[in-house]
Design an enzyme around this catalytic site. Structure first.
Site, PDB file in Angstrom:
ATOM      1  N   SER A   1       0.837  -1.179   0.000  1.00 12.15           N
ATOM      2  CA  SER A   1       0.000   0.000   0.000  1.00 12.15           C
ATOM      3  C   SER A   1       0.887   1.250   0.000  1.00 12.15           C
ATOM      4  CB  SER A   1      -0.956  -0.034   1.193  1.00 12.15           C
ATOM      5  OG  SER A   1      -1.978   0.931   1.061  1.00 12.15           O
TER       6      SER A   1
ATOM      7  N   ASP B   1     -12.095 -23.741 -11.047  1.00 11.82           N
ATOM      8  CA  ASP B   1     -11.574 -24.036  -9.713  1.00 11.82           C
ATOM      9  C   ASP B   1     -11.833 -22.909  -8.719  1.00 11.82           C
ATOM     10  OD1 ASP B   1      -9.940 -22.169 -10.883  1.00 11.82           O
ATOM     11  OD2 ASP B   1      -8.052 -23.147 -10.342  1.00 11.82           O
TER      12      ASP B   1
ATOM     13  N   ILE C   1     -11.065 -19.804  -9.221  1.00 13.65           N
ATOM     14  CA  ILE C   1     -10.036 -18.778  -9.394  1.00 13.65           C
ATOM     15  C   ILE C   1     -10.075 -18.291 -10.841  1.00 13.65           C
ATOM     16  CG2 ILE C   1      -7.572 -18.262  -9.376  1.00 13.65           C
ATOM     17  CD1 ILE C   1      -7.203 -20.343  -7.214  1.00 13.65           C
TER      18      ILE C   1
ATOM     19  N   ASP D   1      -8.225  -6.225  -5.395  1.00 15.83           N
ATOM     20  CA  ASP D   1      -7.871  -5.090  -4.536  1.00 15.83           C
ATOM     21  C   ASP D   1      -8.924  -3.997  -4.697  1.00 15.83           C
ATOM     22  OD1 ASP D   1      -6.704  -2.761  -3.367  1.00 15.83           O
ATOM     23  OD2 ASP D   1      -4.705  -3.564  -3.738  1.00 15.83           O
TER      24      ASP D   1
ATOM     25  N   HIS E   1      -6.818  -6.118  -0.646  1.00 18.61           N
ATOM     26  CA  HIS E   1      -5.730  -5.155  -0.486  1.00 18.61           C
ATOM     27  C   HIS E   1      -4.643  -5.706   0.428  1.00 18.61           C
ATOM     28  CE1 HIS E   1      -3.723  -1.382  -0.677  1.00 18.61           C
ATOM     29  NE2 HIS E   1      -3.909  -1.083   0.603  1.00 18.61           N
TER      30      HIS E   1
END
Length: 572
Positions: free
Chosen positions: A214, A302, A304, A462, A499
């Site tokens: 970050s 899967d 993802i 994110d 994040h």
């Protein structure tokens, strides 16, 4: 060796020279020290000019309670080896607001030193002097760099948070405090830390690393660009390298989601209860549809979305044709998502920040709390209101807007017009936030000349900084350096990760070892194995592993073997 600046920064810094009383000075990689090692208790006598130690103690091996973390909470303590612990202040001064300022630092030097220096990056707008234990990137890492033998330093970036909701952002009213927060404090802390390390061990660090996520990722990029000789390698995870513009995006999102929330709940003051914008079921419906459309694009269903660049999902498919049901989203909800993911534009129709990608982690609490708060609460509590809007108003804008009503400021912000304030200057603030805060130059010639390496990590889910924006920075490096880019900078995207960590992702990985092996052994990371933690909800199997692949390569199933084992996947 003097610090090197990008030409545009150099010109702006000349105009603001009077503000740099604390100064960047000369920053180098360390000078050999003759003589015997200086004991921990004696370090106060050898600190560089302009520095004062306020603490010097020998700490036995064991555990320490981490500053700013609720006692008893997960991760509230950290294991530490026997070490010398010092804290100090650099460039103490009184600001134009009449308040005391100093660059505070926490430095820990282990008795069993591995000869390396680790700068622990910060987060948010900093303002808290945290313990320099060497936190590692990713999620759930139980070790730290200090335990591995690194000498570790951390800085509060030149200010301490004050009481009150606007307390973390009042430093933005002082021009030097802005510069310290942007870059000067890291340079000065690095210089002092290296001097104390060299004195304590009677030799300087052999290798130096900067690691952060970050704002810490932004700091890592800043060091590589402004002070290219100070570090041999940096890790920039989810880098906030264009945070003034991302803050404008956060305000834009708040306005969009407030419209959706107004359909469901208003607070006593008549404002929408932002946390009512989307229910958990709404967000789960969204990510279920994302998976239906995009999961199989990598050749394997899967949970993802590895081939996220090919995902062409649009929330329009979920628009209700009649009344709202559990199987659809209202038109206002769909419009809010579509506009948010496309990103805001200025008065000339130009993109202000970035567009975003739809991914499988948008329903996670790590995503929703940033965007519109916890849907179980009754009060708007999205972190982008408090952190991003507060910083935008009081730190990144010229002139600053002093306010503690961050929600009201966000709702009244004219995105197309007011976003120009992040590039504005005046007599008090001769440098804009885009000059002192944003390390977006692709010129890393000097860093590359001494063999510097950069590792980037970014979660595809994110909610704070778009993975696409980090990809664009790597693209700019490739435009400048061509094939040489792979020899100095690599990006690893993490599908499903929010994040810095969290989300339905394999978010536990060892980036530091990969960086050290690249710098010290000449072994560039071709894949980094990441693991899903039990805390990563909605992962098919906690403990599943996947390879993280250097962009633009992606994880692909080899066609045999367990789909829960990284060994069954290659990077193609």
């Amino acid at each position: 060796m003097t610090a090197r600046m990008h030409p545009s920064w150099r010109q702006a810094a000349f105009a603001a020279a009077a503000l740099l009383a604390a100064g960047c000075g000369s920053v180098d990689r360390g000078t050999p020290v003759a003589g015997a090692p200086v004991a921990c208790a004696g370090l106060a006598s050898v600190v560089p000019a302009g520095t004062r130690l306020v603490l010097s103690e020998t700490v036995p091996a064991g555990e320490i309670q981490l500053t700013g973390v609720q006692p008893g909470a997960p991760g509230s303590k950290a294991p530490v080896p026997a070490h010398c612990h010092v804290q100090g202040k650099i460039a103490e001064r009184t600001g134009i607001d009449g308040k005391p300022y100093a660059i505070g630092f926490d430095l820990r030097m282990p008795a069993d030193w591995n000869g390396r220096f680790f700068f622990q990056g910060g987060g948010g707008t900093d303002g808290t002097l945290r313990d320099a234990v060497g936190q590692l990137t990713g999620g759930g890492n139980t070790g730290n760099a200090l335990m591995q033998g690194y000498a570790v330093v951390f800085t509060d970036t030149g200010h301490l948070d004050e009481p009150g909701p606007d307390g973390p952002y009042r430093f933005g009213l002082d021009p030097q405090a802005r510069l310290d927060n942007g870059y000067n404090s890291m340079a000065q802390t690095g210089r002092v830390a290296k001097a104390l390390i060299a004195a304590h061990y009677a030799k300087p660090p052999g290798r130096s690393y900067f690691v952060g996520c970050s704002n810490g990722g932004r700091q890592a990029m800043m060091m590589a660009q402004r002070y290219p000789d100070m570090f041999d390698g940096v890790i920039a995870s989810a880098p906030a390298y264009r945070v003034p513009l991302a803050s404008v995006q956060a305000v834009y999102d708040t306005q969009l989601y407030a419209r959706a929330a107004a359909e469901n709940a208003l607070a006593a003051d008549g404002r929408p209860v932002l946390s009512a914008a989307f229910s958990p079921a709404d967000m789960k419906l969204l990510t279920t549809e994302v998976l239906n459309r995009c999961d199989a694009l990598d050749g394997l269903k899967d949970g993802i979305v590895d081939n996220w660049p090919a995902c062409r999902f649009t929330p329009e498919a979920l628009r209700c044709t009649g009344a709202k049901t559990a199987q659809c989203l209202t038109g206002t909800q769909v419009d809010a998502l579509s506009k948010s993911f496309a990103g805001p534009r200025d008065a000339n129709g130009r993109a202000i920040y970035s567009d975003w990608t739809f991914d499988a982690g948008l329903h996670s609490t790590e995503w929703t709390r940033w965007k519109f708060g916890d849907a179980r609460g009754a009060v708007p509590n999205a972190r982008n209101i408090t952190l991003m809007t507060g910083a935008l108003a009081m730190v990144f804008s010229t002139p600053p807007t002093v306010t503690a009503d961050f929600y009201g400021h966000a709702l009244g912000y004219d995105v197309a017009r007011d976003s120009a304030k992040v590039s504005a200057v005046d007599a008090t603030f001769p440098l804009s936030a885009m000059q002192w805060e944003v390390p977006d130059s692709p010129d890393v010639d000097a860093f590359a000349r001494h063999g510097g390496k950069m590792l980037f990590f970014h979660g595809v889910s994110d909610p704070v900084f778009s993975v696409k924006d980090t990809v664009r920075y790597l693209d700019r490096l490739r435009e400048r350096y061509g094939e040489r880019t792979d020899g100095m900078a690599r990006l690893f995207t993490v599908p499903g990760m929010a994040h810095c960590s969290g989300g339905p992702a394999t978010d536990q990985y060892d980036g530091l070892s990969a960086l050290v092996n690249w710098v010290e052994k000449g072994q560039p990371p071709e894949r980094i194995v990441a693991r899903a933690r039990p805390e990563n909800r909605d992962v098919t199997t906690p403990g599943r592993t996947r390879p993280l692949c250097p962009w633009p390569k992606q994880s692909r199933y080899r066609g045999s073997g367990s789909i829960e084992d990284a060994a069954s996947f290659g990077c193609n």
